[in-house]
Design an enzyme around this catalytic site. Structure first.
Site, mmCIF file in Angstrom:
data_model
loop_
_atom_site.group_PDB
_atom_site.id
_atom_site.type_symbol
_atom_site.label_atom_id
_atom_site.label_comp_id
_atom_site.label_asym_id
_atom_site.label_seq_id
_atom_site.Cartn_x
_atom_site.Cartn_y
_atom_site.Cartn_z
ATOM 1 N N GLU A 531 -27.996 -2.793 -75.213
ATOM 2 C CA GLU A 531 -27.657 -3.791 -74.192
ATOM 3 C C GLU A 531 -26.581 -4.682 -74.803
ATOM 4 O OE1 GLU A 531 -28.746 -3.965 -71.121
ATOM 5 O OE2 GLU A 531 -30.559 -2.722 -71.122
HETATM 6 O O1 0X9 Z 1 -33.409 -1.856 -66.747
HETATM 7 C C1 0X9 Z 1 -32.729 -1.009 -67.341
HETATM 8 O O2 0X9 Z 1 -32.541 0.108 -66.909
HETATM 9 C C2 0X9 Z 1 -32.090 -1.376 -68.664
HETATM 10 N N1 0X9 Z 1 -31.607 -2.715 -68.599
HETATM 11 S S1 0X9 Z 1 -30.379 -3.165 -67.649
HETATM 12 O O3 0X9 Z 1 -30.322 -4.607 -67.626
HETATM 13 N N2 0X9 Z 1 -29.041 -2.665 -68.302
HETATM 14 O O4 0X9 Z 1 -30.519 -2.572 -66.389
HETATM 15 C C3 0X9 Z 1 -33.096 -1.329 -69.781
HETATM 16 C C4 0X9 Z 1 -34.013 -0.172 -69.874
HETATM 17 C C5 0X9 Z 1 -35.047 -0.263 -70.947
HETATM 18 N N3 0X9 Z 1 -35.562 -1.579 -71.086
HETATM 19 C C6 0X9 Z 1 -36.876 -1.980 -71.104
HETATM 20 N N4 0X9 Z 1 -37.900 -1.139 -71.135
HETATM 21 N N5 0X9 Z 1 -37.065 -3.234 -71.082
HETATM 22 ZN ZN ZN Z 2 -28.187 -1.116 -67.269
#
Ligand code: 0X9
Ligand code: ZN
Length: 831
Positions: A531
């Site tokens: 991220e």
């Molecule tokens: O939500 C997502 O797909 C990812 N974050 S974003 O803000 N770029 O959309 C993170 C995916 C994995 N994260 C967690 N399990 N927290």
């Molecule tokens: Zn994302």
């Protein structure tokens, strides 16, 4: 998010169907003949089609002039003609200014150039022959009238303010509660809180009604969006070349990514190969990637594959920038940097900058609105899948449709592993909509097919934002894999370069159906989500791309190497046989060795909109990869044969008993009420000591406190000797708090009790029965072992050898002369 505003109207005008089934331009072309939708060129153009309007007689160019019949969208398409594929590109220019309006530059001759136009705008549609034998190609142009984006057709509506707030979530239950609200939750957060976008008053009310506490981080996102766009223009105008491998100074458009990828390949034919992924996007765009390796064409050379991808999420522009810069890094480094050359020589590198081109094109071409409303296309996240919307929302193209940016499936909730569980939505208009079923989307199927046909030992999927390196698992109720120490070590190493926090994904909040949860649990390839940056989804290029990539201020990786160095660590891991497995043996030249595995994995029990669950869906995966023998001894880099999903779960054998329960005494008196902690430090502090080996072995401790009334609220924070917050518990509406720390390092700690709220401050409801409980570590669990089926076929394709092969991470397994010994044998753990 529910439907909130009336829809814009999309009208198709000037439509005529040509023989090819494509729409040809109607009224605007004088003396239209059947041949007017055929573009022709005898040579190649030798430059980017979108660069400028060329002379009509220039080599490799054909053009049409036309006038927009609408205020709305132009869609210009190319399609191959008479079976000759070739590679033609397309660009639409404003005739008056010569500025590019829309363009497309994929690898074949299937192009879609789409953008906004004004009625009576004079346009030049330019087709350019890039390469290949096709002398002609079919063009089609379509004009779609639109009411202005997002203008309500009913009562005048006040434009609403979008803001970012930090929501305090000291408890995991608070995180679940927050996620259930359906708000736009970012990845920027920590153990006790997370940043959330509030698009409008409805979102503000939702958060208020939840009772969760929050503070404003950015009160006006629209303003930020406009300022960022201005800063980007300024930086590009005043900077000759950035410190990036390409020197780029601004966010690329989709067509620039496409063109640059194929130029990298054209200029470095032995080192770089551009390719089209198997499935076009929902709107029909080709998805492109490059492969980088010594003798790149020989994909069956047995080298480990390091796969970097970006932009599952449309608005996360830095993700694709970092990916394409990494491709430049490898190409430049191969020529100039012996260390990079050596690493590239030991690996195959695949880069797919934009997994979701439909979404990206929409976000990138949209006006910088930044208010996160339904018609704020700049902040679109998902793909363009409309099949799951109610019928009234299925009409219109993705750039302008009645559901606006709410159309689509979240590609990062659509992978099969844990699909349908926590942290994904069953609702079509949610930003985390999981899709109709596991792998229902072309974008996720593309990645699945690629990873299933190669030995992808290392994978990074790039996102924004939050300064995180996330590793599997994405859900808390899945225990860590046996590979946890390996995953953690590599994640931590990369984090030492970019200054991000290295944690398991679930540590932030639950997600299911994400990229590396599928790739890791199914193939054993080490997979991470990055991220990038902390400022937003696509903040100024200079910071979010240049500084984050090169490791310069203001990035957290300033002076540490940045993402460049983190990606090099990942490459180093791919090149290191200790991080995957290796098959060695001998085979005659021209014989094909194949590794095959097929297995079924359950999704999560599938959460239903009413909160109930249906049984999991079993998804069949088939992994097939090939090594082509060059004769004699070989070494083939592969993933472990046992997939992590069944291999077992990480744990630790107790080395001693856990510590005995410690009482936590309440000091005399009651501290004043304090809702501003830690801003206001008024609280009670109680020191305690955690012991360690050889005397005791603590798998976890829990600090527990209790009081009488659910209307009273005490909050609990625990700090280590360095003053760092290690755990906390600050629920509302309960009569107790419990703060947990796993594998607590021995040392001195302090528990802090904050008197958040008393029903009757004159008659305080003090806490009591304070204690610290200890539990032993949970031992590892071991599952079943799985084998690859290894086969060998000779030069005429006849099966001449077969064996079951077991290989663990770090092992080198000698499969002997598998092609000349046709009896089925089990090759196991022989060094
Ligand atoms: O939500 C997502 O797909 C990812 N974050 S974003 O803000 N770029 O959309 C993170 C995916 C994995 N994260 C967690 N399990 N927290
Ligand atoms: Zn994302």
């Amino acid at each position: 998010m529910g439907p909130r505003r009336r829809s814009p109207v999309a009208l198709r005008t000037a439509i005529a169907l040509g023989a090819s089934g494509l729409v040809i331009f109607g009224v605007t072309v004088p003396s239209a003949t059947a041949a007017d939708n055929v573009m022709r060129a005898d040579g190649s153009a030798g430059r980017a089609c979108y660069e400028s309007v060329q002379s009509r007689r220039a080599a490799g160019i054909d053009q049409r002039e036309m006038t927009s019949t609408v205020d709305g969208l132009i869609q210009a398409r190319l399609a191959p003609r008479d079976g000759a594929e070739g590679d033609w590109d397309l660009a639409v220019f404003d005739k008056a200014t010569g500025k590019v309006v829309a363009a497309s530059a994929a690898l074949r001759s299937r192009e879609l150039a789409e953008s906004f136009v004004k009625k009576d705008q004079q346009l030049i549609v330019q087709a350019c022959r890039y390469s290949g034998s096709a002398r002609t190609v079919t063009v089609g142009v379509d004009f779609l009238a639109l009411t202005p984006q997002g203008t309500p057709t009913g009562v005048a509506e006040q434009a609403q303010r979008a803001e970012v707030v930090r929501v305090e979530t000291p408890e995991r239950t608070d995180k679940s509660k927050l996620l259930a609200l359906g708000l736009d939750v970012t990845e920027k957060g920590d153990e006790t809180g997370i940043e959330v976008v509030l698009a409008d008053d409805a979102d503000r009310k939702t958060l208020r009604d939840s009772g969760l506490r929050s503070t404003v981080i950015n009160p006006d996102l629209s303003k930020t969006s406009r300022e960022d766009a201005a800063r980007d223009r300024e930086y590009a105008a005043t900077t000759q070349a950035s410190g990036l491998p390409s020197g780029r100074t601004s966010y690329r458009h989709l067509y620039e990514y496409e063109f640059e990828l194929k130029e990298l390949a054209r200029k470095n034919p032995k080192l770089v190969k551009a390719f089209t992924l198997p499935n076009p996007s929902v709107e029909g765009r080709d998805v492109l990637g490059v492969e980088i390796a010594t003798d790149v064409a020989n994909i069956a050379d047995g080298k480990p594959v390091n796969f970097t991808m970006g932009v599952h999420h449309a608005r996360e522009w830095p993700a694709s920038e970092h990916a394409i810069e990494w491709a430049y890094e490898l190409v430049n480094g191969y020529q100039k940097d012996p260390a990079i050359k050596s690493l590239v020589g030991k690996t195959r590198n695949i880069v797919v900058p934009i997994v979701n081109p439909d979404g990206f094109s929409i976000s990138r071409e949209a006006e910088p609105k930044g208010d996160f409303s339904r018609f704020d296309y700049e902040m679109k996240r998902k793909n363009c899948q409309a099949a799951d919307s109610p019928p009234q929302f299925r009409t219109g193209v993705c750039k302008a449709n009645p559901a606006g940016r709410e159309r689509g499936t979240d590609p990062n909730r659509n992978y099969a592993t844990f699909w349908g569980g926590n942290g994904a939505s069953p609702n079509w208009n949610s930003d985390t909509f999981r899709g109709a079923g596991p792998f229902s989307e072309p974008e996720t199927r593309n990645i699945r097919e690629l990873v299933s046909k190669r030995q992808v030992t290392n994978l990074i999927t790039l996102h924004t934002y939050g300064n995180l390196i996330l590793r599997p698992p994405g859900v808390a109720d899945t225990r860590a894999p046996l590979d946890e120490p390996v995953l953690k070590a590599l994640g931590d190493k990369m984090a030492s370069r970019n200054g991000y926090r290295s944690i398991p994904s679930w540590g932030l909040y639950d997600t299911t159906g994400t990229t590396e949860d599928w790739s890791f649990w199914s193939t054993g390839g080490l997979g991470y989500t990055f991220e990038i940056n902390t400022a937003g989804f696509h903040p100024p290029f200079q910071n979010a791309v240049v500084a984050e990539y090169t490791g310069t201020a203001p990035a957290a990786g300033a002076g540490k190497g940045g993402n460049r160095a983190a990606f090099l660590d990942m490459l180093g891991s791919a090149a290191d046989p200790a991080q995957h497995a290796t098959l060695i043996g001998s085979a005659p030249r021209g014989y094909q060795l194949k590794l095959h595995k097929t297995f079924q994995t359950p999704t999560s029990p599938v959460l239903q909109p009413d909160g109930s669950t249906k049984p999991p869906i079993y998804v069949t995966d088939t992994l097939d990869s090939t090594y082509s023998s060059t004769g004699g001894r070989f070494a083939w880099s592969v993933n472990p044969s046992t997939r992590p999903y069944v291999a077992g779960r990480y744990g630790r054998e107790p080395q001693g008993p856990p510590q005995a329960t410690l009482p936590l005494a309440n000091p005399a008196g009651v501290p004043a009420e304090n809702t501003q902690y830690p801003g206001n430090p008024v609280a009670e502090s109680m020191p305690f000591t955690i012991k360690g080996l050889p005397e005791v072995d603590n798998g976890r401790f829990d600090v527990v406190v209790e009081w009488a009334s659910t209307d009273t609220d005490w909050d609990l924070y625990v700090y280590n000797a360095a003053g760092e917050l290690v755990t906390s518990s600050a629920a509302g509406g309960t009569k107790s708090e419990r703060a947990t720390l796993f594998d607590p390092p021995p040392g001195n700690y302090t528990a802090v009790m904050v008197n958040y709220d008393q029903v009757d401050p004159a008659n305080p409801d003090d806490w009591g029965n304070g204690r610290i409980e200890f539990a032993p570590p949970i031992p590892p669990t071991y599952g079943t072992k799985e084998a690859y089926t290894l086969t060998c076929t000779n030069r005429i394709g006849r099966l001449v050898g077969i064996a079951d092969v077991f290989a663990d991470r770090g092992q080198t397994v000698d499969v002997g002369e598998v092609c000349t010994n046709s009896a089925r044998a089990t090759k196991d753990r022989r060094r």
